[in-house]
Design a protein around this motif. Structure first.
Motif, PDB file in Angstrom:
ATOM      1  N   ASN A 379       0.716  -1.333   0.095  1.00  0.00           N
ATOM      2  CA  ASN A 379      -0.028  -0.157   0.026  1.00  0.00           C
ATOM      3  C   ASN A 379       0.776   1.264   0.072  1.00  0.00           C
ATOM      4  O   ASN A 379       0.485   2.348  -0.147  1.00  0.00           O
ATOM      5  N   CYS A 380       2.136   1.018   0.215  1.00  0.00           N
ATOM      6  CA  CYS A 380       2.811   2.363   0.663  1.00  0.00           C
ATOM      7  C   CYS A 380       4.050   2.664  -0.244  1.00  0.00           C
ATOM      8  O   CYS A 380       4.429   3.863  -0.636  1.00  0.00           O
ATOM      9  N   CYS A 383       5.107   5.411  -3.297  1.00  0.00           N
ATOM     10  CA  CYS A 383       5.253   6.531  -3.014  1.00  0.00           C
ATOM     11  C   CYS A 383       6.531   6.919  -2.234  1.00  0.00           C
ATOM     12  O   CYS A 383       7.059   7.983  -1.851  1.00  0.00           O
ATOM     13  N   HIS A 384       7.079   5.553  -1.203  1.00  0.00           N
ATOM     14  CA  HIS A 384       7.877   5.640  -0.247  1.00  0.00           C
ATOM     15  C   HIS A 384       9.091   4.782  -0.443  1.00  0.00           C
ATOM     16  O   HIS A 384       9.048   3.445  -0.082  1.00  0.00           O
ATOM     17  N   ARG A 407       4.783   7.173  13.445  1.00  0.00           N
ATOM     18  CA  ARG A 407       4.367   7.677  12.358  1.00  0.00           C
ATOM     19  C   ARG A 407       3.445   7.158  11.255  1.00  0.00           C
ATOM     20  O   ARG A 407       2.294   7.470  10.938  1.00  0.00           O
ATOM     21  N   ARG A 411      -0.403   7.936  10.795  1.00  0.00           N
ATOM     22  CA  ARG A 411      -0.883   8.411   9.316  1.00  0.00           C
ATOM     23  C   ARG A 411      -1.872   7.219   8.920  1.00  0.00           C
ATOM     24  O   ARG A 411      -3.084   7.431   8.363  1.00  0.00           O
ATOM     25  N   MET A 420      -3.103   8.189   5.392  1.00  0.00           N
ATOM     26  CA  MET A 420      -2.111   7.533   4.477  1.00  0.00           C
ATOM     27  C   MET A 420      -2.525   6.061   4.046  1.00  0.00           C
ATOM     28  O   MET A 420      -2.858   5.346   4.964  1.00  0.00           O
ATOM     29  N   PRO A 421      -2.429   5.811   2.775  1.00  0.00           N
ATOM     30  CA  PRO A 421      -2.132   6.551   1.906  1.00  0.00           C
ATOM     31  C   PRO A 421      -3.199   7.817   1.316  1.00  0.00           C
ATOM     32  O   PRO A 421      -4.367   7.608   1.795  1.00  0.00           O
ATOM     33  N   PRO A 422      -2.789   8.540   0.950  1.00  0.00           N
ATOM     34  CA  PRO A 422      -3.733   9.969   0.540  1.00  0.00           C
ATOM     35  C   PRO A 422      -4.718   9.257  -0.505  1.00  0.00           C
ATOM     36  O   PRO A 422      -5.882   9.988  -0.356  1.00  0.00           O
TER      37      PRO A 422
HETATM   38  C1  HEC Z   1      -0.130   8.178  -3.479  1.00  0.00           C
HETATM   39  C2  HEC Z   1       1.142   8.187  -2.780  1.00  0.00           C
HETATM   40  C3  HEC Z   1       1.191   7.870  -1.452  1.00  0.00           C
HETATM   41  C4  HEC Z   1       1.190   6.914  -0.864  1.00  0.00           C
HETATM   42  C5  HEC Z   1       0.705   5.570  -1.581  1.00  0.00           C
HETATM   43  C6  HEC Z   1       1.471   6.865   0.489  1.00  0.00           C
HETATM   44  N1  HEC Z   1       1.912   7.967   0.766  1.00  0.00           N
HETATM   45 FE1  HEC Z   1       2.363   8.524   2.516  1.00  0.00          FE
HETATM   46  N2  HEC Z   1       2.981  10.417   2.127  1.00  0.00           N
HETATM   47  C7  HEC Z   1       2.907  10.706   0.686  1.00  0.00           C
HETATM   48  C8  HEC Z   1       3.142  12.306   0.477  1.00  0.00           C
HETATM   49  C9  HEC Z   1       2.906  13.053  -0.584  1.00  0.00           C
HETATM   50  C10 HEC Z   1       3.633  12.429   1.766  1.00  0.00           C
HETATM   51  C11 HEC Z   1       4.189  14.083   2.237  1.00  0.00           C
HETATM   52  C12 HEC Z   1       2.797  14.914   2.712  1.00  0.00           C
HETATM   53  C13 HEC Z   1       2.198  14.549   4.038  1.00  0.00           C
HETATM   54  O1  HEC Z   1       2.979  14.389   4.889  1.00  0.00           O
HETATM   55  O2  HEC Z   1       0.743  14.222   4.204  1.00  0.00           O
HETATM   56  C14 HEC Z   1       3.599  11.259   2.593  1.00  0.00           C
HETATM   57  C15 HEC Z   1       4.055  11.436   3.857  1.00  0.00           C
HETATM   58  C16 HEC Z   1       4.076  10.146   4.701  1.00  0.00           C
HETATM   59  C17 HEC Z   1       4.392  10.313   5.955  1.00  0.00           C
HETATM   60  C18 HEC Z   1       5.415  11.393   6.539  1.00  0.00           C
HETATM   61  C19 HEC Z   1       4.708  12.401   7.302  1.00  0.00           C
HETATM   62  C20 HEC Z   1       4.289  12.197   8.713  1.00  0.00           C
HETATM   63  O3  HEC Z   1       3.172  12.445   9.027  1.00  0.00           O
HETATM   64  O4  HEC Z   1       5.264  11.685   9.519  1.00  0.00           O
HETATM   65  C21 HEC Z   1       4.203   9.113   6.404  1.00  0.00           C
HETATM   66  C22 HEC Z   1       4.705   8.439   7.818  1.00  0.00           C
HETATM   67  C23 HEC Z   1       3.605   8.438   5.302  1.00  0.00           C
HETATM   68  N3  HEC Z   1       3.509   9.026   4.341  1.00  0.00           N
HETATM   69  C24 HEC Z   1       3.264   7.256   5.660  1.00  0.00           C
HETATM   70  C25 HEC Z   1       2.471   6.440   4.545  1.00  0.00           C
HETATM   71  C26 HEC Z   1       2.170   5.033   4.880  1.00  0.00           C
HETATM   72  C27 HEC Z   1       2.224   4.275   6.073  1.00  0.00           C
HETATM   73  C28 HEC Z   1       1.720   4.580   3.603  1.00  0.00           C
HETATM   74  C29 HEC Z   1       0.900   3.427   3.240  1.00  0.00           C
HETATM   75  C30 HEC Z   1       0.062   2.825   4.382  1.00  0.00           C
HETATM   76  C31 HEC Z   1       1.758   5.602   2.832  1.00  0.00           C
HETATM   77  N4  HEC Z   1       2.232   6.818   3.354  1.00  0.00           N
HETATM   78  C32 HEC Z   1       1.505   5.866   1.371  1.00  0.00           C
HETATM   79  C33 HEC Z   1       2.421   9.987  -0.173  1.00  0.00           C
HETATM   80  C34 HEC Z   1       1.895   8.616  -0.244  1.00  0.00           C
END
Ligand code: HEC
Length: 446
Positions: A379-380, A383-384, A407, A411, A420-422
């Motif tokens: 799922n993540c 983008c990471h 974190r 999220r 997250m994911p967005p």
């Molecule tokens: C479609 C892209 C995308 C996906 C898939 C995604 N993210 Fe993110 N994530 C972002 C973006 C863009 C940011 C930076 C903006 C923000 O922090 O909201 C981010 C920032 C984060 C951060 C750092 C900010 C913080 O609050 O510490 C975390 C932790 C994170 N994502 C966790 C996840 C997790 C866990 C998943 C899967 C379950 C996930 N993301 C899936 C795009 C994505």
């Protein structure tokens, strides 16, 4: 004598005249004129020749006195009896008073000095030297002194106050100090002291001390012994560590240590040797076995592996060393990262044993962590990842998952501050996997 008798008679008459006139004076009523003083106007002078004693301190000096100023002289010396002769003999050096008295009883005196005989030793310095030979044996009496003297002539010699002899050679002497006097013809003396010494009885004698040692049979025991013997002379006695000498070279009841044995012969000549007795090795036959229990290291954290050691086979208590480090009383070594370790144990006697190599491994990923890792892969990571790490997060690295689990929970589980994911929240099941893992400890190994 005839003249003396006449003079004495005249004197007697004279005194009887005085007595008679005295008695007349007493008997008469008026005072008669005093009789004329027979010495009035008469001066008796005494002269003398003196003769010194012939030796220093001698008493054969003499004074021969004569007088003028009358006749019929008698003489006295130093208040002694009057005598007809003015010759006085048998005198020591000194000053004497001679009184001369004439036939009228008139006296004169003179003081005369009998001078001392000249000292024949004045200015004479007699030096006594000698060639001396020591006795050839200890206590021997074949030493000698051959003395000679300078500074005068006609010497005789004596030794230690004995009688004088013409020769300066004295034989049959034992070790000791001897005083030799040289006396010249005038009795002037010179003195010197010569010392004869016994030969060194130990010269050329080398005494070797050897021995057999028996160590104590137990650590700290006192049943060791030394059996010493000596060569190089005879009549040996032995001592140990400065104790009393004894006939035997055997010393028993000795503890471990260093001992000095001295062998002494009949003449007091000595030889020395040192012997060392050691305790038995307390570790002989002792095998110390070490069993280690290792706890693996959990990755993604500070090193947290450990080894718990236990030792057997020696005498408690034990101390332990890790990889040759300092010994410690604890048998547990913690904070160990993955690697190979050796533990050494030491018992109360200092005996040691070492373990074989003990390995600390990283623990494998636990089932709860593995489930979360699958959720994030599904799922993540789009983008990471290595090339795109949104928000600085790369979930393809396992330890990032552990490190930033709070974190992830915020999220992906709690949507805080946004989900997250967005693109859409995780399923309740996936969220639960994250929650379960964190509740279990959130470690790589959970
Ligand atoms: C479609 C892209 C995308 C996906 C898939 C995604 N993210 Fe993110 N994530 C972002 C973006 C863009 C940011 C930076 C903006 C923000 O922090 O909201 C981010 C920032 C984060 C951060 C750092 C900010 C913080 O609050 O510490 C975390 C932790 C994170 N994502 C966790 C996840 C997790 C866990 C998943 C899967 C379950 C996930 N993301 C899936 C795009 C994505």
């Amino acid at each position: 004598m005839k003249i003396f008798a006449v003079v004495a008679q005249i004197v007697a008459i004279f005194f009887s005249f005085i007595l008679i006139s005295g008695s007349c004076g007493k008997g008469g009523g008026d005072t008669p004129p005093p009789p004329p003083n027979p010495c009035s106007g008469a001066t008796v002078a005494v002269t003398a020749t003196t003769t010194s004693p012939t030796t220093v301190g001698g008493t054969n000096g003499a004074i021969t006195a004569s007088a003028t100023g009358g006749s019929g002289f008698t003489y006295t010396i130093n208040g002694g009896a009057f005598q007809a002769s003015g010759s006085f003999t048998g005198l020591a050096a000194g000053t004497y008073t001679v009184i001369a008295k004439n036939s009228n009883g008139c006296t004169g005196s003179g003081s005369f000095t009998v001078t001392a005989a000249p000292d024949p030793c004045a200015g004479v310095t007699i030096n006594v030297t000698a060639i001396s030979t020591n006795p050839t044996t200890v206590g021997g009496t074949n030493g000698n002194i051959i003395a000679s003297a300078t500074g005068s002539t006609g010497f005789t010699f004596n030794i230690n106050g004995g009688s004088f002899q013409a020769s300066g050679t004295f034989n049959n002497l034992a070790a000791g100090a001897y005083t030799v006097i040289a006396k010249d013809a005038n009795g002037c003396i010179g003195t010197a002291t010569f010392t004869l010494v016994n030969p060194n009885p130990c010269a050329g004698i080398t005494i070797n001390v050897t021995g057999t040692t028996t160590n104590p049979s137990t650590v700290g025991g006192a049943n060791g012994s030394i059996v010493a013997s000596a060569t190089g002379s005879t009549g040996f006695t032995f001592n140990i560590n400065g104790g009393a000498f004894q006939a035997s070279g055997t010393f028993n009841n000795l503890a471990a240590g260093v001992y000095t044995v001295i062998a002494k012969d009949a003449n007091g000549c000595t030889g020395t040797n040192a012997f060392t007795l050691v305790n038995p090795n307390p570790c002989a036959g002792v095998t110390i076995t070490i069993n280690n229990t290792a706890t693996g290291n959990i990755p993604c954290e500070a090193s947290n592996g450990s080894i718990t050691a236990s030792a057997t086979g020696g005498v408690a208590s034990y101390t332990f060393s890790l990889n040759g480090g300092a010994f410690q009383s604890s048998n547990i070594f913690g904070s160990l990262g993955p690697g190979n370790y050796t533990i050494t144990a030491k018992d109360a006697n200092g005996c040691t044993g070492a373990s074989g190599s003990t390995t600390i491994s990283n623990l494998p990923a636990g089932p709860l962590f593995s489930s979360v890792r699958i959720v994030l892969q599904n799922n993540c990571v789009g983008c990471h990842n290595n090339s795109q790490a949104e928000g600085g997060m790369n979930w393809t690295v396992d330890c990032n998952i552990v490190t930033f689990k709070d974190r992830i929970q915020a999220r992906a589980v709690n949507s805080n501050p946004s989900v997250m994911p967005p693109t859409g929240a995780l399923t309740a099941s996936d969220k639960q996997k994250i929650t379960d893992w964190i509740n279990a400890g959130g470690k790589f190994s959970n």
